[in-house]
Write a protein that holds these residues in place. Structure first.
Motif, PDB file in Angstrom:
ATOM      1  N   LYS A 142     -49.869  31.107  62.939  1.00  0.00           N
ATOM      2  CA  LYS A 142     -50.212  31.176  61.357  1.00  0.00           C
ATOM      3  C   LYS A 142     -51.193  30.238  60.732  1.00  0.00           C
ATOM      4  CE  LYS A 142     -45.620  33.123  60.285  1.00  0.00           C
ATOM      5  NZ  LYS A 142     -44.298  32.909  59.321  1.00  0.00           N
ATOM      6  N   CYS A 143     -51.330  29.042  61.516  1.00  0.00           N
ATOM      7  CA  CYS A 143     -52.421  28.171  61.100  1.00  0.00           C
ATOM      8  C   CYS A 143     -53.814  28.718  61.218  1.00  0.00           C
ATOM      9  CB  CYS A 143     -52.396  26.964  61.837  1.00  0.00           C
ATOM     10  SG  CYS A 143     -50.997  25.863  61.649  1.00  0.00           S
ATOM     11  N   LEU A 144     -54.004  29.832  62.034  1.00  0.00           N
ATOM     12  CA  LEU A 144     -55.077  30.541  62.608  1.00  0.00           C
ATOM     13  C   LEU A 144     -55.377  31.826  61.998  1.00  0.00           C
ATOM     14  CD1 LEU A 144     -55.319  29.047  66.116  1.00  0.00           C
ATOM     15  CD2 LEU A 144     -56.604  28.063  64.389  1.00  0.00           C
ATOM     16  N   GLU A 145     -54.422  32.539  60.999  1.00  0.00           N
ATOM     17  CA  GLU A 145     -54.529  33.625  60.781  1.00  0.00           C
ATOM     18  C   GLU A 145     -55.054  33.678  59.146  1.00  0.00           C
ATOM     19  OE1 GLU A 145     -50.408  34.998  60.493  1.00  0.00           O
ATOM     20  OE2 GLU A 145     -50.616  35.318  62.874  1.00  0.00           O
ATOM     21  N   PRO A 146     -55.578  34.753  58.926  1.00  0.00           N
ATOM     22  CA  PRO A 146     -56.239  35.862  59.750  1.00  0.00           C
ATOM     23  C   PRO A 146     -57.213  35.446  60.505  1.00  0.00           C
ATOM     24  CG  PRO A 146     -56.597  36.043  57.451  1.00  0.00           C
ATOM     25  CD  PRO A 146     -56.174  34.547  57.468  1.00  0.00           C
ATOM     26  N   GLU A 147     -57.343  36.208  61.819  1.00  0.00           N
ATOM     27  CA  GLU A 147     -58.507  36.120  62.532  1.00  0.00           C
ATOM     28  C   GLU A 147     -59.725  36.382  61.640  1.00  0.00           C
ATOM     29  OE1 GLU A 147     -59.923  38.082  66.672  1.00  0.00           O
ATOM     30  OE2 GLU A 147     -57.705  38.295  66.208  1.00  0.00           O
ATOM     31  N   LEU A 148     -60.777  35.908  62.230  1.00  0.00           N
ATOM     32  CA  LEU A 148     -61.896  35.817  61.502  1.00  0.00           C
ATOM     33  C   LEU A 148     -62.938  36.857  62.662  1.00  0.00           C
ATOM     34  CD1 LEU A 148     -62.843  32.676  59.898  1.00  0.00           C
ATOM     35  CD2 LEU A 148     -61.824  34.613  58.943  1.00  0.00           C
ATOM     36  N   ARG A 151     -72.181  31.583  58.127  1.00  0.00           N
ATOM     37  CA  ARG A 151     -71.779  29.806  58.123  1.00  0.00           C
ATOM     38  C   ARG A 151     -70.619  29.533  57.670  1.00  0.00           C
ATOM     39  NH1 ARG A 151     -73.594  25.679  54.301  1.00  0.00           N
ATOM     40  NH2 ARG A 151     -74.166  27.652  52.951  1.00  0.00           N
ATOM     41  N   HIS A 152     -70.242  30.073  56.168  1.00  0.00           N
ATOM     42  CA  HIS A 152     -69.032  29.727  55.628  1.00  0.00           C
ATOM     43  C   HIS A 152     -67.772  30.200  56.495  1.00  0.00           C
ATOM     44  CE1 HIS A 152     -70.986  28.539  52.129  1.00  0.00           C
ATOM     45  NE2 HIS A 152     -71.645  29.649  51.792  1.00  0.00           N
ATOM     46  N   ALA A 153     -67.732  31.164  57.016  1.00  0.00           N
ATOM     47  CA  ALA A 153     -66.745  31.363  57.789  1.00  0.00           C
ATOM     48  C   ALA A 153     -66.361  30.745  59.221  1.00  0.00           C
ATOM     49  CB  ALA A 153     -66.883  32.987  58.598  1.00  0.00           C
ATOM     50  N   THR A 154     -67.760  30.350  59.709  1.00  0.00           N
ATOM     51  CA  THR A 154     -67.848  29.242  60.798  1.00  0.00           C
ATOM     52  C   THR A 154     -67.020  27.986  60.435  1.00  0.00           C
ATOM     53  OG1 THR A 154     -69.434  30.463  61.791  1.00  0.00           O
ATOM     54  CG2 THR A 154     -69.259  28.200  62.468  1.00  0.00           C
ATOM     55  N   GLU A 155     -67.707  27.618  59.222  1.00  0.00           N
ATOM     56  CA  GLU A 155     -66.962  26.103  58.686  1.00  0.00           C
ATOM     57  C   GLU A 155     -65.502  26.349  58.275  1.00  0.00           C
ATOM     58  OE1 GLU A 155     -69.506  25.522  55.440  1.00  0.00           O
ATOM     59  OE2 GLU A 155     -71.133  24.967  56.424  1.00  0.00           O
ATOM     60  N   PHE A 156     -65.186  27.283  57.878  1.00  0.00           N
ATOM     61  CA  PHE A 156     -63.923  27.614  57.312  1.00  0.00           C
ATOM     62  C   PHE A 156     -63.020  27.557  58.820  1.00  0.00           C
ATOM     63  CE2 PHE A 156     -60.159  30.672  57.062  1.00  0.00           C
ATOM     64  CZ  PHE A 156     -59.511  29.795  56.026  1.00  0.00           C
ATOM     65  N   GLN A 157     -63.353  28.177  59.970  1.00  0.00           N
ATOM     66  CA  GLN A 157     -62.738  28.317  61.053  1.00  0.00           C
ATOM     67  C   GLN A 157     -62.511  26.814  61.813  1.00  0.00           C
ATOM     68  OE1 GLN A 157     -61.063  30.682  62.264  1.00  0.00           O
ATOM     69  NE2 GLN A 157     -60.367  30.002  64.032  1.00  0.00           N
ATOM     70  N   ALA A 158     -63.473  26.329  61.676  1.00  0.00           N
ATOM     71  CA  ALA A 158     -63.618  24.819  61.987  1.00  0.00           C
ATOM     72  C   ALA A 158     -62.708  23.867  61.318  1.00  0.00           C
ATOM     73  CB  ALA A 158     -65.166  24.020  61.887  1.00  0.00           C
ATOM     74  N   ILE A 159     -62.460  24.201  60.235  1.00  0.00           N
ATOM     75  CA  ILE A 159     -61.438  23.325  59.350  1.00  0.00           C
ATOM     76  C   ILE A 159     -59.985  23.914  59.793  1.00  0.00           C
ATOM     77  CG2 ILE A 159     -60.474  23.121  56.857  1.00  0.00           C
ATOM     78  CD1 ILE A 159     -63.221  23.339  56.004  1.00  0.00           C
ATOM     79  N   ARG A 160     -59.844  25.182  59.990  1.00  0.00           N
ATOM     80  CA  ARG A 160     -58.491  25.445  60.306  1.00  0.00           C
ATOM     81  C   ARG A 160     -58.137  25.087  61.539  1.00  0.00           C
ATOM     82  NH1 ARG A 160     -57.351  31.877  59.270  1.00  0.00           N
ATOM     83  NH2 ARG A 160     -58.961  32.015  61.226  1.00  0.00           N
TER      84      ARG A 160
END
Length: 88
Positions: free
Chosen positions: A5-11, A19-28
């Motif tokens: 659940k820490c990594l959901e939803p899948e991007l 860029r924002h999605a990549t930054e968000f994924q890095a934070i997750r």
């Protein structure tokens, strides 16, 4: 059990990208997921050990108090028995 659940939803390119999605994924992955694993692993083990030690300490204290109560009751019964003997 809930780690995924820490990594959901899948991007993905169809949901969110850039860029924002990549930054968000890095934070997750680096912040949330890593912290979750730390809590589920080392921190949980430490807390569990501390709780187990406290339970053992309380159980020992309860046993000691029970022994004190039994000793005091035995002393009282012996005193009452002695009083009955001396009054007869």
């Amino acid at each position: 059990m809930n780690e995924h659940k820490c990594l959901e939803p899948e991007l993905s390119p169809t949901t969110w990208h850039g860029r924002h999605a990549t930054e968000f994924q890095a934070i997750r992955e680096g912040g949330i997921h890593t912290a979750f694993l730390e809590i589920a692993g080392a921190q949980f083990a430490n807390v569990y050990s501390a709780i187990a030690a406290k339970i053992a300490s309380l159980q020992a204290e309860i046993a000691s108090i029970q022994q004190t109560i039994e000793r005091l009751l035995a002393e009282e019964a012996a005193r009452e028995k002695e009083e009955v003997k001396t009054s007869n």
